[in-house]
Scaffold this active site. Structure first.
Site, short mmCIF file in Angstrom:
data_model
loop_
_atom_site.label_atom_id
_atom_site.label_comp_id
_atom_site.label_asym_id
_atom_site.label_seq_id
_atom_site.Cartn_x
_atom_site.Cartn_y
_atom_site.Cartn_z
CG ASP A 1 48.40 -51.77 -70.88
OD1 ASP A 1 47.73 -51.43 -71.86
OD2 ASP A 1 49.52 -51.29 -70.61
CG ASP B 1 51.05 -50.34 -76.37
OD1 ASP B 1 50.81 -51.47 -76.83
OD2 ASP B 1 50.87 -49.29 -76.99
#
Length: 411
Positions: free
Chosen positions: A184, A186
């Site tokens: 991922d 963020d």
């Protein structure tokens, strides 16, 4: 009859050698044993703070006394030599698990409760290996004979009680040949939420942050939350994207993590619920192999408040991970996924090892392993990479500061 003839009765002796390490000890001892007609059935060695511990299971023809020769060898080198007649049957290796414990500090009490949980599960520790002392302490325990489910359950309780990050993984070819990391972006690769950075540029930071927190905690549907946040950007000039990139910051240890993975030959991919402008910049700078994210719709130099194409939500992340496995020819069990939010859970579940990085409770409770220290490169230790190996790989290069803002990194 020749000394190595199988008809000659033999004793199996375990020789334990301890003392100050130095070059040539193992070589010279093996040469002595060879000259005496002994066979080596097993051998293991470890050096801790330049102190040697060496064990050899040897077979000796009946009637041949090696004790005096070996004792003299030890005396000349300042080593202690111990002997024990043991069962000739080789140790049968049963199913093995690797337990990794990681924390800013690991006290004797911390390690005691970890090893107690291993013993309670029926496990025997075959080997202990320190992986790092900086930026965190970490140890790896090779465990035989444990009841896997009980071990995991007990260690989850230990991790929560002692605030230790713990992973339990099978010790086999899949772990040793892990070949892909999918992350991922963020609050994982970077310390920010890019939609919040954009909203701040547009003057809607507070409202966007509320919607982001609710989505990451699994309180509202991710796609609905994302579209509501993007709608806040309606009419904004594209210059706010460049301004947001300037304020984006890598997570501590991210550059070391990325650089080390590439040197180890890993394929690295990022799959983000954010936007392509940001992931493309990150992938280019950190030399990632794949990058996927949502696309902002732009007309006449302004954001329309809409997205182009399919939204990358939780299920899309898992689907893309499987697609990457097919493209790169990597079995799912050889993929490690890293994320922090509820929309990362299907991706973490699909991978061979899912790691929750400073994650929301719902994610930490479901992932295979958790890392709660603020250093992304600590994940390397969960993969069995030592700090010394990282530093050795970096020795010939100029270190780059992971704390520098991306405004300087991406030029």
């Amino acid at each position: 009859m020749a000394p190595h003839d199988d008809a000659v009765p033999k004793d199996t002796i375990l020789i334990r050698v301890t003392g100050p390490d130095g070059p040539g000890i193992t070589t010279d001892l093996l040469a002595l044993l060879a000259n005496a007609g002994a066979d080596v059935g097993d051998m293991e060695q470890v050096v801790v703070r330049r102190q040697l511990t060496l064990g050899l299971a040897i077979t000796v023809p009946a009637g041949r006394d090696l004790v005096k020769e070996v004792l003299l060898f030890g005396y000349e080198r300042g080593l202690e030599m111990n002997f024990e007649v043991v069962d000739a049957t080789p140790t049968r290796h049963v199913e093995r698990l690797v337990v990794t414990a990681l924390a800013p500090e690991l006290s004797p009490a911390d390690l005691s409760v970890v090893t107690s949980a291993i013993a309670t599960s029926g496990g025997n520790i075959d080997r202990i290996h320190r992986l790092s002392r900086f930026p965190v302490w970490s140890y790896e325990f090779l465990v035989e004979g444990a009841q896997g489910d009980k071990l995991r359950t007990d260690l989850i309780e230990v991790a929560a009680d002692r605030r230790i990050d713990i992973a339990v993984q099978p010790h086999g070819l899949s772990r040793r040949s892990t070949r892909m990391i999918v992350m991922d972006v963020d609050s994982t690769l970077i310390r920010d939420e890019v939609i919040d950075l954009l909203a701040a540029e547009a003057g809607h930071e507070a409202r966007s942050a509320e919607l982001t927190a609710a989505a990451m905690a699994g309180e509202i549907d991710f796609e609905t939350s994302l579209r509501q946040r993007v709608k806040l950007l309606t009419g904004q000039p594209t210059e706010i994207i460049d301004s947001a990139i300037v304020h984006m910051n890598l997570t501590r240890g991210a550059r070391t993590f990325a650089r080390t993975l590439k040197r180890l030959g890993y394929k690295v991919a990022i799959i983000s619920g954010g936007f392509t402008h940001f992931t493309d910049h990150l992938a280019k700078r950190l030399k990632f192999d794949h990058a996927y994210a949502n696309e902002l719709e732009i007309r006449d130099g302004r954001l329309t408040g809409e997205l182009v194409g399919e939204v990358i939500d939780a299920e899309a992340k898992a689907r893309l991970l499987r697609q990457l496995a097919y493209i790169e020819g990597v079995p799912l069990e050889q993929i490690v996924a890293v994320g922090d939010g509820a929309n990362d859970l299907p991706m973490l579940t699909a991978a061979g090892l899912g790691i929750a990085f400073n994650a929301k409770p719902i994610v930490a409770e479901s992932a295979d392993a958790t890392v709660n220290v603020p250093y992304l490169d600590a994940i390397l230790f969960m993969l069995g990479v030592t700090r010394e190996e990282v530093e050795a790989a970096d020795a010939s290069t100029t270190p780059l500061n992971a704390e520098r803002p991306l405004s300087t990194l991406l030029r």
